[in-house]
Design an enzyme around this catalytic site. Structure first.
Site, PDB file in Angstrom:
ATOM      1  N   TYR A 224       0.792  -1.226   0.000  1.00 31.07           N
ATOM      2  CA  TYR A 224       0.000   0.000   0.000  1.00 31.07           C
ATOM      3  C   TYR A 224       0.825   1.277   0.000  1.00 31.07           C
ATOM      4  CZ  TYR A 224      -4.262  -2.583   0.300  1.00 31.07           C
ATOM      5  OH  TYR A 224      -5.305  -3.396   0.004  1.00 31.07           O
TER       6      TYR A 224
ATOM      7  N   HIS B 236     -20.798  -2.667 -11.730  1.00 33.30           N
ATOM      8  CA  HIS B 236     -19.528  -2.859 -11.017  1.00 33.30           C
ATOM      9  C   HIS B 236     -18.521  -3.590 -11.913  1.00 33.30           C
ATOM     10  CE1 HIS B 236     -16.960  -3.982  -7.499  1.00 33.30           C
ATOM     11  NE2 HIS B 236     -16.701  -5.018  -8.271  1.00 33.30           N
TER      12      HIS B 236
ATOM     13  N   GLU C 293     -11.753  -2.355  -6.868  1.00 34.26           N
ATOM     14  CA  GLU C 293     -13.122  -2.626  -6.448  1.00 34.26           C
ATOM     15  C   GLU C 293     -13.944  -1.345  -6.315  1.00 34.26           C
ATOM     16  OE1 GLU C 293     -14.334  -5.576  -6.479  1.00 34.26           O
ATOM     17  OE2 GLU C 293     -12.330  -6.295  -7.016  1.00 34.26           O
TER      18      GLU C 293
ATOM     19  N   TYR D  11     -44.013  32.914  14.734  1.00 32.64           N
ATOM     20  CA  TYR D  11     -44.489  33.346  13.420  1.00 32.64           C
ATOM     21  C   TYR D  11     -43.433  33.244  12.335  1.00 32.64           C
ATOM     22  CZ  TYR D  11     -49.120  34.794  14.682  1.00 32.64           C
ATOM     23  OH  TYR D  11     -50.436  34.778  15.066  1.00 32.64           O
TER      24      TYR D  11
ATOM     25  N   HIS E  25     -69.269  27.928  25.739  1.00 31.38           N
ATOM     26  CA  HIS E  25     -68.498  28.597  24.700  1.00 31.38           C
ATOM     27  C   HIS E  25     -68.205  27.586  23.590  1.00 31.38           C
ATOM     28  CE1 HIS E  25     -65.795  31.635  23.141  1.00 31.38           C
ATOM     29  NE2 HIS E  25     -64.955  30.667  22.871  1.00 31.38           N
ATOM     30  N   ALA E  26     -68.603  27.921  22.358  1.00 32.25           N
ATOM     31  CA  ALA E  26     -68.465  26.947  21.274  1.00 32.25           C
ATOM     32  C   ALA E  26     -66.992  26.587  21.036  1.00 32.25           C
ATOM     33  CB  ALA E  26     -69.060  27.520  19.989  1.00 32.25           C
TER      34      ALA E  26
ATOM     35  N   HIS F 245     -67.758  28.243  11.323  1.00 34.24           N
ATOM     36  CA  HIS F 245     -66.431  28.562  11.853  1.00 34.24           C
ATOM     37  C   HIS F 245     -65.820  27.343  12.562  1.00 34.24           C
ATOM     38  CE1 HIS F 245     -63.284  30.961  13.847  1.00 34.24           C
ATOM     39  NE2 HIS F 245     -63.487  30.111  14.836  1.00 34.24           N
ATOM     40  N   GLU F 246     -66.590  26.726  13.438  1.00 34.05           N
ATOM     41  CA  GLU F 246     -66.065  25.587  14.207  1.00 34.05           C
ATOM     42  C   GLU F 246     -65.750  24.401  13.299  1.00 34.05           C
ATOM     43  OE1 GLU F 246     -65.094  25.963  17.215  1.00 34.05           O
ATOM     44  OE2 GLU F 246     -66.001  27.953  17.418  1.00 34.05           O
TER      45      GLU F 246
ATOM     46  N   HIS G 101     -62.353  24.480  11.928  1.00 34.65           N
ATOM     47  CA  HIS G 101     -61.347  23.861  12.801  1.00 34.65           C
ATOM     48  C   HIS G 101     -61.330  22.347  12.595  1.00 34.65           C
ATOM     49  CE1 HIS G 101     -60.366  27.474  14.995  1.00 34.65           C
ATOM     50  NE2 HIS G 101     -61.594  27.639  15.448  1.00 34.65           N
TER      51      HIS G 101
ATOM     52  N   GLU H   4     -58.070  30.141  12.915  1.00 33.83           N
ATOM     53  CA  GLU H   4     -59.304  30.926  13.044  1.00 33.83           C
ATOM     54  C   GLU H   4     -59.808  31.406  11.692  1.00 33.83           C
ATOM     55  OE1 GLU H   4     -60.904  30.905  15.765  1.00 33.83           O
ATOM     56  OE2 GLU H   4     -59.256  29.883  16.796  1.00 33.83           O
TER      57      GLU H   4
ATOM     58  N   TRP I 222     -51.611  51.718  28.344  1.00 28.86           N
ATOM     59  CA  TRP I 222     -52.780  51.032  27.778  1.00 28.86           C
ATOM     60  C   TRP I 222     -53.734  52.021  27.134  1.00 28.86           C
ATOM     61  CZ3 TRP I 222     -54.770  46.365  26.634  1.00 28.86           C
ATOM     62  CH2 TRP I 222     -56.149  46.164  26.634  1.00 28.86           C
TER      63      TRP I 222
ATOM     64  N   ARG J 231     -54.844  52.656  23.207  1.00 28.82           N
ATOM     65  CA  ARG J 231     -56.250  52.513  22.811  1.00 28.82           C
ATOM     66  C   ARG J 231     -56.732  53.779  22.101  1.00 28.82           C
ATOM     67  NH1 ARG J 231     -59.440  49.098  25.929  1.00 28.82           N
ATOM     68  NH2 ARG J 231     -60.899  49.344  24.212  1.00 28.82           N
TER      69      ARG J 231
ATOM     70  N   HIS K   3     -57.631  37.674  27.630  1.00 28.18           N
ATOM     71  CA  HIS K   3     -56.336  37.242  27.109  1.00 28.18           C
ATOM     72  C   HIS K   3     -55.140  37.771  27.877  1.00 28.18           C
ATOM     73  CE1 HIS K   3     -59.314  36.587  24.023  1.00 28.18           C
ATOM     74  NE2 HIS K   3     -58.499  35.692  23.475  1.00 28.18           N
TER      75      HIS K   3
ATOM     76  N   TYR L 270     -55.528  36.757  16.133  1.00 28.60           N
ATOM     77  CA  TYR L 270     -56.815  37.168  15.579  1.00 28.60           C
ATOM     78  C   TYR L 270     -56.615  38.215  14.503  1.00 28.60           C
ATOM     79  CZ  TYR L 270     -58.652  34.592  19.513  1.00 28.60           C
ATOM     80  OH  TYR L 270     -58.942  33.589  20.388  1.00 28.60           O
TER      81      TYR L 270
HETATM   82 ZN    ZN Z   1     -15.031  -6.403  -8.374  1.00 25.51          ZN
HETATM   83 ZN    ZN Z   2     -62.259  29.392  16.482  1.00 21.96          ZN
END
Ligand code: ZN
Ligand code: ZN
Length: 1245
Positions: free
Chosen positions: A253, A413, A441, A829, A959-960, A989-990, A993, A1017, A1092, A1096, A1120, A1130
């Site tokens: 070698y 090969h 090889e 995000y 609450h749905a 809407h539901e 989902h 949503e 705040w 607003r 929230h 939202y």
């Molecule tokens: Zn061979």
């Molecule tokens: Zn929803």
């Protein structure tokens, strides 16, 4: 033998000089001159004046012989060696194609004739002082001539003894047979013909063990001869000037410390091997459940369960190890049969491959004389072989070809050998071999790598529908690794054993013991049955008993990956930076550049040190394991990672199912303490599990994984949020969170009393939702103001906890490597500057909002004329007049705002009631709509388990909500449905989902969610936009056919729509902007409330209904904030809803910006399969790709866009502009009321 220095000399001279030309290396771009001073010529005084060969040959060196004399001599001996070689090879061929006794004798004879010639030749060449010659090639040829005589170094008697030992060992090996399992007769089962295939297929643990043991026992006789064999080969080595046979062998070698270098390489590959080993062990334990004692959790594997006698190649147990067994296998054998492939056609394909990269066609001689198929009636050596006959033109293949993919790769090969032969066939006969023994090889295997790539098989039409995705990659690589990785430690173990034996480090009595020590250490395997010192298990392998080199296979393996990678880079088919061009799927077919590079190397043969040859293709002079690791990179630890992800998907879904079921039960029966207890227990379990999960996931170097989806799953797993906190702090956080939401949910106020009489304590039980209802019904201005104030006062204590809450959230964010909690929340995000982008979008829609605001202010001012001071002409509006705690939706003042009150009010609710609608019927309508656009029908399970009406017997949460129970099949809705239009919309809407859940149910649990938190949503709302259209309502018989949604009607309708779907936009943004500012530390706690109201005022154009103080904490008035629920979702959802609606309406051909008869606000996509398909394509993706990719599927754009909102409300906007102008109304609220200049920010009592 008289030649002049004529044509033939020049020819040789040319061939020798050929590679001395400098050339620019294709990869390194460096100018390379291959004639490196290695090894440098010696000075005459450095050369020994005598040379010996063994003890019997002895010559003096003649220092007057010049380099031209030497060249002349070499040209003279060339034909002699060539003839010798041709004779030998021809006899070997004849025997191989017809293994008769007669042909065997002929082959023996041919072999024996060559030995005396070689030793006679040695005397002639030894007189040359060749070490002093300048020309490297001349020196190499002399060196090789000397080496070719090495076998003649032994005394004749010893040589004969060695020959007979080798013959006996070979015979013992080839004649060994065993009996069939559990049988005493038919005991003639041979290794290759019977035992190997049986062992490969055996799935009975005991059967495999039997064959393994029987074979090892059958060859133990070899051990009797081996010690003497070792003695003789060592003696020969010493006669040839080496320390022992190991040194002799390694000298081929031309590499220092090769025996150590191989271990260095192995060390680099081990992490991959160990992962595969651990994976296989687990799978084998699962498969052989009754033998888990033998296959332990952390020990070596008994060999026979690998389906291979030596645990060398593991491809036979691919069926046990296969990841994603449900996907089709990537074996094209059947397709080859279907396409009518013949053996010859397979060879033609191989030739065509080589031609495509610039090699010439195969010679006519090859096609005429090769044997591709077994000749019936003849015993043939069916082991595939490529042969050269040393005459510069005869190259042949002998193979008993089957039309299978396995043989297809082997053919490439073998044809690789043929091209290698023909490339170097013009060299001096002594240089007719690979650059080292590993090269031969590696050539064909390199091509076979391309041929086996899915890309190539697709090109050939053999593979259809292959997607280069995660499961297919892993599957492909697994199949590949079982053949090309698993045998690597085995090769080292075998050769290391022989080296240790040759170098005298192991005594004969320890031969067998040492064998197993090495096997266990390197391969992680153990014998299938107990072995004794007197056994001789190394003899079980051909190469030991037949004295054949083995380390060259290891070298070849490393080289193959090096060649493949380098050629793929040249062919521009592999780019480490481009995940779409992985190494495993690279095909160099057709690349003349790669072919040129390859052929430059092949042409050299062994005329230069192999390092030079290697450099031509790879640009490096070293054996390098990196390309092998790169090849399996998509799968190295990614395989384990994938198994891990599959496991946790299962675990996590199981736990989630239990948890969801418990909260479902609790919601339906809120009075039950037992159910509440079970639910909270499971919530605790889930938290603990997540924490544990984080630890388990964090050990993976997932950032380095190639597969984007796997990276996404890990990213989401490790976005550990609050789990990153120390236990104590996390507990504190949970306590604070619990306290805040409890204050919010238990806060109560007293009812309004017009007469100012203090109400009884027991009446003071109004909660937030009661307050909302009271506000909605309040006809009295003061009453509305009262409720607004008392609610805000009721929750102010939340403000005591909030600063610490913010501190801890920030601590958690920092532990998650984010600068603060705001950045952390926004990271989900995957969008830079989303907060700024939101303001940009707000900027686009402000003109509409301001017109609505100005219009509403005028109407309200007129309505509440008694309170003129409160509602100014040009300032912000006090909130309570909207009859909503936050001026969020303005629906409750529609009657005040309605532009054309004289028109009949469309009352869908009344119509539904008149027609006897039930909640069930409302759900059926919604199901029908989704089906009309091609979505799946709601399953039986949905109808059976959903609760769509209030149970009067029980106290239930009303609450749905839509539920994904996490088991991939249970989806439900819980809702106390009333027969009215707003609940009708809520149902659509539901169900949005529910359909999203169903579409992505097959994703990994971590990716089974909306593309971003806003998507969910938007889905149902998008559909709900369609049911608002006249065409849909008329189709459902809920609206009279005469009604037209144009003119005044359309203005009324659009205003109504905007009051629930648009006017809350600035409110949402102002709430979240407040939280962002607080979390980012821009606002100190003492300014929380003031900030705040500033926001607003600025964004929403509203003002508190009563004066507020810095010590109040009005953000707590909205769910929230105390419950730390994201709100920007939202905002995003709203923008998306309009974008989706517009895009789907275009797809359904129901909206045309240029056609006033098809306005966006009156579009219904009912019945459009095209729109439905586009929508479903997006839903199915879940969160497996960045949301921009998902958005693009439906809308063709990658960004949030406000334009569809403006398009939708265009008629309303135009009308408002005119209307406000008519009354000379101030649009906007920049001019503050003198008393309202944020007084609440200054005063504190
Ligand atoms: Zn061979
Ligand atoms: Zn929803």
């Amino acid at each position: 033998m008289s030649h002049g220095f004529t044509g033939s000399e020049l020819d040789t001279q040319f061939r020798i000089n050929y590679y001395l030309e400098p050339f620019v290396h294709p990869i390194t771009k460096k100018l390379t001159i291959l004639d490196k001073p290695y090894p440098t010529p010696l000075k005459p005084e450095q050369v020994k004046p005598f040379r010996t060969l063994g003890n019997h040959f002895n010559v003096s060196v003649n220092f007057s012989l010049t380099e031209s004399d030497a060249l002349k001599f070499l040209n003279e001996v060339e034909p002699i060696y060539r003839n010798m070689c041709t004779m030998h090879e021809t006899a070997g061929w004849e025997f191989a194609i017809d293994m008769s006794e007669e042909n065997s004798l002929k082959a023996e004879k041919a072999k024996s004739q060559t030995i005396p010639i070689a030793s006679a030749q040695w005397k002639q060449q030894a007189v040359f002082p060749w070490e002093t010659y300048k020309n490297q090639t001349i020196r190499r040829i002399f060196k090789k001539l000397g080496e070719s005589a090495h076998s003649s170094a032994l005394p004749v008697k010893t040589q004969q003894e060695l020959d007979s030992i080798i013959e006996k060992m070979g015979e013992l090996f080839s004649s060994a047979t065993v009996c069939p399992y559990n049988k005493k007769d038919g005991c003639d089962l041979g290794l290759m013909t019977d035992i190997v295939p049986i062992l490969g297929k055996a799935r009975d643990y005991e059967e495999g063990k039997y064959y393994w043991t029987a074979w090892h026992d059958a060859v133990k006789g070899v051990g009797e001869y081996y010690p003497r064999y070792v003695e003789i080969v060592n003696e020969r080595a010493r006669l040839n000037g080496f320390k022992n046979a190991m040194d002799d062998n390694l000298s081929l070698y031309e590499t220092n410390f090769l025996h150590l270098k191989v271990h260095e390489l192995l060390g680099r590959i081990y992490p991959l091997y160990e992962q595969l080993h651990a994976y296989a062990r687990r799978k084998l334990r699962e498969f052989y459940r009754d033998h888990q004692d033998e296959i332990s959790e952390d020990g070596p594997i008994p060999i026979h369960v690998t389906g291979d006698m030596y645990a060398q190649r593991w491809h036979e147990i691919y069926d046990i190890l296969v990841p994603y067994p449900e996907l089709p296998n990537i074996d094209v054998s059947d397709e080859m049969q279907n396409l009518g492939y013949t053996p010859r056609k397979m060879y033609e394909d191989a030739e065509e491959f080589f031609q495509s990269i610039g090699f010439p066609p195969l010679r006519k001689e090859f096609w005429e004389l090769s044997i591709f198929e077994k000749v019936p009636g003849k015993i043939m050596n069916c082991h595939p072989s490529a042969r050269e006959f040393c005459d510069r033109k005869s190259f042949r293949i002998l193979m008993c070809t089957q039309v299978t993919m396995f043989d297809y790769a082997i053919i490439h090969h073998e044809v690789g050998h043929i091209y290698h032969f023909s490339q170097y066939s013009d060299r001096h006969v002594m240089l007719l071999e690979g650059a080292n023994q590993g090269f031969d090889e590696a050539i064909g295997d390199t091509i076979a790598f391309s041929v086996k790539s899915p890309k190539h098989l697709m090109k050939k039409g053999l593979l259809k529908n292959f997607t280069d995705d995660e499961p297919n990659r892993v599957k492909n690589l697994m199949q590949h690794a079982l053949t090309f990785v698993m045998d690597i430690p085995w090769m080292i173990a075998l050769e290391q054993w022989r080296w240790d034996v040759w170098s005298g480090q192991v005594e004969p009595r320890d031969y067998n013991c040492h064998w197993w020590k090495l096997r266990q250490h390197f391969q992680g395997v153990k014998p299938s049955s107990s072995r004794k010192t007197s056994d001789f298990d190394p003899a079980s392998k051909h190469h030991i008993a037949n004295n054949v080199q083995y380390i060259n296979y290891f070298i070849a393996r490393i080289l193959t990956f090096q060649f493949h990678e380098a050629l793929c880079i040249t062919a521009k088919q592999y780019d480490p930076e481009d995940p779409l061009k992985p190494l495993y799927n690279c095909d160099i077919y057709g690349s003349k550049e790669a072919g040129k590079q390859f052929s430059d190397m092949l042409r050299i043969g062994s005329s230069v040190p192999w390092q030079d040859a290697l450099e031509i293709v790879t640009g490096t002079r070293n054996l390098d394991p990196e390309p092998l690791l790169n090849y399996y990179k998509p799968f190295l630890t990614e395989t384990e990672a994938l198994t891990f992800l599959q496991d946790i998907d299962h675990e996590s879904r199981e736990l989630s199912f239990k948890k969801s079921s418990a909260s479902w039960e609790q919601d339906l029966d809120m009075a039950s303490e037992e159910k509440a207890k079970l639910n909270s227990e499971l919530i605790g379990k889930r938290i603990a599990y997540n924490k544990e999960l984080w630890k388990r996931a964090a050990i993976y170097p997932w950032e380095t994984f190639r597969n984007r989806t796997i990276r996404r799953v890990f990213k989401s797993l490790l976005g550990g949020g609050n789990d990153a906190l120390p236990d104590k702090t996390q507990q504190e956080l949970n306590e604070i969170g619990g306290r805040m939401s409890k204050i919010y949910s238990t806060a109560t106020v007293c009812p309004y009393n017009k007469d100012g009489v203090k109400p009884n304590e027991e009446e003071c039980t109004l909660t937030q939702s009661d307050v909302e209802s009271k506000l909605a019904e309040a006809e009295d201005y003061k009453e509305a103001k009262y409720y607004w104030k008392v609610w805000h006062d009721a929750v102010k204590d939340i403000g005591k906890d909030y600063p610490r809450f913010v501190e801890i959230l920030n601590e958690a964010a920092i532990l998650n490597d984010y600068p603060d909690a705001q950045e952390y929340y926004m990271a989900q995000y995957e969008t830079d500057f989303l907060n700024l982008r939101a303001h940009e979008i707000m900027g686009r829609v402000y003109p509409l909002y301001e017109q609505l605001h100005a219009y509403a202010r005028r109407k309200l001012r007129t309505h509440y004329k008694d309170h003129e001071g409160d509602i100014s002409e040009d300032g912000p509006i006090p909130i309570h007049v909207f009859k909503n705690l936050y001026a969020q939706k303005w629906l409750r003042i529609y009657d005040i705002l309605v532009p054309y009150p004289e028109l009949p009010k469309i009352d869908i609710g009344a119509e539904m009631e008149r027609q006897g609608y039930t909640p069930k019927k409302m759900f059926e309508d919604a199901d029908d709509f989704y089906q009309s656009i091609g979505f799946e029908k709601l399953r039986k399970e949905f109808w059976e388990t959903s609760v769509i009406e209030r149970d009067p017997e029980k106290q239930m949460a009303c609450h749905a909500t839509a539920w994904d129970m996490s088991d991939r099949k249970s989806f439900r809705i819980r809702m106390c449905t009333k027969v009215e239009m707003s609940d009708y919309i809520t149902i659509f809407h539901e169900l949005g989902h529910v359909h999203y859940y169903m579409q992505y149910a097959n994703r990994h649990t971590q990716l089974a969610e909306g593309a971003n938190p806003g998507f969910h949503e938007a889905i149902g709302d998008t559909i709900a936009f369609s049911i608002n259209s006249v065409s849909y309502l008329q189709k459902m018989g809920l609206l009279s056919k005469e009604y037209k949604n144009v003119g005044k009607h359309a203005i009324n309708q659009l205003l109504l729509h905007s009051l629930s779907f648009f006017v809350d936009t600035p409110w949402v943004l102002s709430l979240e902007q407040w939280r962002w500012d607080v979390l980012a530390g821009k606002i100190k706690p003492k300014d929380y409330n003031c900030h705040w109201w500033k926001l607003r005022h600025h964004f929403q154009g509203v003002t508190p209904s009563t004066s507020r103080k810095p010590s109040d904490f009005d953000p707590a008035s909205k769910y929230h904030i105390p419950n730390d629920a994201q709100y920007i979702n939202y905002f995003v959802a709203k923008i998306l809803t309009f974008q989706f609606h517009e895009a789907l309406c275009i797809a359904a051909k129901q909206y045309d910006p240029d056609d006033p008869s098809k306005p966006l606000h009156d579009c219904s996509i009912y019945g459009s399969k095209e729109a439905g398909k586009q929508f479903a394509d997006m839903l199915r993706i879940g969160s497996s790709v960045p949301w921009q990719d998902a958005l693009e599927i439906v809308t063709g754009v990658r960004d949030l866009n406000a334009e569809p909102i403006l398009n939708y409300y265009k008629p309303l906007y135009d009308w408002l502009v005119k209307e406000n102008a008519k009354y000379n109304e101030t649009v906007g609220w920049q001019n503050l009321h003198p008393d309202v200049d944020y007084p609440f920010c200054e005063k504190e009592d």
